[in-house]
Design a protein around this motif. Sequence first.
Motif, short mmCIF file in Angstrom:
data_model
loop_
_atom_site.label_atom_id
_atom_site.label_comp_id
_atom_site.label_asym_id
_atom_site.label_seq_id
_atom_site.Cartn_x
_atom_site.Cartn_y
_atom_site.Cartn_z
N LEU A 49 0.75 -1.18 0.00
CA LEU A 49 0.10 -0.03 0.08
C LEU A 49 0.97 1.19 -0.09
CD1 LEU A 49 -2.72 -1.17 2.77
CD2 LEU A 49 -3.18 -1.02 0.19
N THR A 50 0.22 2.32 -0.40
CA THR A 50 0.96 3.68 -0.29
C THR A 50 0.15 4.51 0.53
OG1 THR A 50 -0.35 4.72 -1.80
CG2 THR A 50 1.46 3.77 -2.63
N LEU A 51 0.98 5.64 1.26
CA LEU A 51 0.50 6.16 2.09
C LEU A 51 -0.82 6.99 1.82
CD1 LEU A 51 1.22 7.43 4.94
CD2 LEU A 51 2.25 9.43 3.79
N GLY A 52 -1.03 7.50 0.49
CA GLY A 52 -2.31 8.18 -0.12
C GLY A 52 -3.46 7.22 0.12
N GLU A 53 -3.16 5.75 -0.17
CA GLU A 53 -4.31 4.66 -0.14
C GLU A 53 -4.75 4.61 1.46
OE1 GLU A 53 -2.96 1.92 -3.73
OE2 GLU A 53 -2.08 1.52 -1.96
N ALA A 54 -3.68 4.33 1.90
CA ALA A 54 -4.02 4.01 3.67
C ALA A 54 -4.22 5.14 4.68
CB ALA A 54 -2.58 3.01 4.19
N VAL A 55 -3.40 6.30 4.42
CA VAL A 55 -3.57 7.26 5.26
C VAL A 55 -3.60 8.73 4.68
CG1 VAL A 55 -3.10 8.19 7.65
CG2 VAL A 55 -2.51 5.85 7.21
N PRO A 56 -4.54 8.93 3.91
CA PRO A 56 -4.63 10.18 2.90
C PRO A 56 -4.28 11.46 3.79
CG PRO A 56 -6.75 8.78 2.58
CD PRO A 56 -5.82 8.10 3.75
N ALA A 57 -4.84 11.45 5.04
CA ALA A 57 -4.48 12.63 5.82
C ALA A 57 -2.86 12.95 5.89
CB ALA A 57 -5.18 12.66 7.24
N LEU A 58 -2.14 11.80 5.94
CA LEU A 58 -0.56 12.17 6.12
C LEU A 58 0.05 12.17 4.86
CD1 LEU A 58 0.32 9.59 8.69
CD2 LEU A 58 -0.01 12.02 9.17
N ALA A 59 -0.56 12.06 3.72
CA ALA A 59 0.05 12.16 2.34
C ALA A 59 0.58 13.50 2.05
CB ALA A 59 -1.00 11.88 1.28
N SER A 60 0.09 14.50 2.67
CA SER A 60 0.87 15.94 2.27
C SER A 60 2.12 15.98 2.95
CB SER A 60 -0.02 16.95 2.89
OG SER A 60 -0.30 16.83 4.08
N LEU A 61 2.44 15.32 4.08
CA LEU A 61 3.57 15.47 4.73
C LEU A 61 4.78 14.53 4.05
CD1 LEU A 61 2.40 15.07 8.49
CD2 LEU A 61 3.02 17.08 7.27
N LEU A 62 4.38 13.45 3.76
CA LEU A 62 5.34 12.57 3.03
C LEU A 62 5.23 12.13 1.72
CD1 LEU A 62 5.46 10.06 6.25
CD2 LEU A 62 6.99 11.83 5.63
N GLY A 63 4.26 12.40 1.03
CA GLY A 63 4.20 12.28 -0.47
C GLY A 63 2.93 11.01 -0.48
N GLU A 64 2.15 11.11 -1.50
CA GLU A 64 1.04 10.19 -1.60
C GLU A 64 1.69 8.90 -2.01
OE1 GLU A 64 -2.61 10.43 -4.36
OE2 GLU A 64 -2.52 12.43 -3.36
N ASP A 65 2.93 8.90 -2.87
CA ASP A 65 3.35 7.51 -3.17
C ASP A 65 4.38 6.91 -2.30
OD1 ASP A 65 1.87 7.47 -5.56
OD2 ASP A 65 3.37 8.72 -6.61
N THR A 66 4.33 7.34 -1.02
CA THR A 66 5.43 6.88 -0.22
C THR A 66 4.88 5.28 0.13
OG1 THR A 66 5.79 8.87 0.83
CG2 THR A 66 6.28 7.04 2.35
N GLU A 67 5.71 4.47 0.44
CA GLU A 67 5.48 2.80 0.38
C GLU A 67 5.34 2.67 1.95
OE1 GLU A 67 7.34 -1.36 -1.02
OE2 GLU A 67 8.56 0.43 -0.89
#
Length: 101
Positions: A49-67
């Motif tokens: 999963l990516t951060l954008g898929e699992a925890v969208p609220a944190l995606a802006s901090l680390l990037g949506e595609d963060t593994e």
Amino acid sequence: MARVESLKGHLLIADAGLYDPNFRKTVVLMAEHNEEGALGVVLNQRSGLTLGEAVPALASLLGEDTELFIGGPVLPDAVVVVADLGDIERCGVERPTDPFL
């Protein structure tokens, strides 16, 4: 009772003979370890999963595609974040003095 020497901040690398499926071929970062217990995070088990898929609220901090990685078997519904945040003040928290917090 013997005093426990803390493993906090250390990496534990599974021995080749460890066949427990929860820890086989794992590297664990010990975040806490004292007389009351321990908290470690498995660092090398990919979740798919990516951060954008699992925890969208944190995606802006680390990037949506963060593994994301599966962190450990003990509390499978809990979330523990291990990240290198270059600008931690952006997160609205103070920089900790302990590098392993």
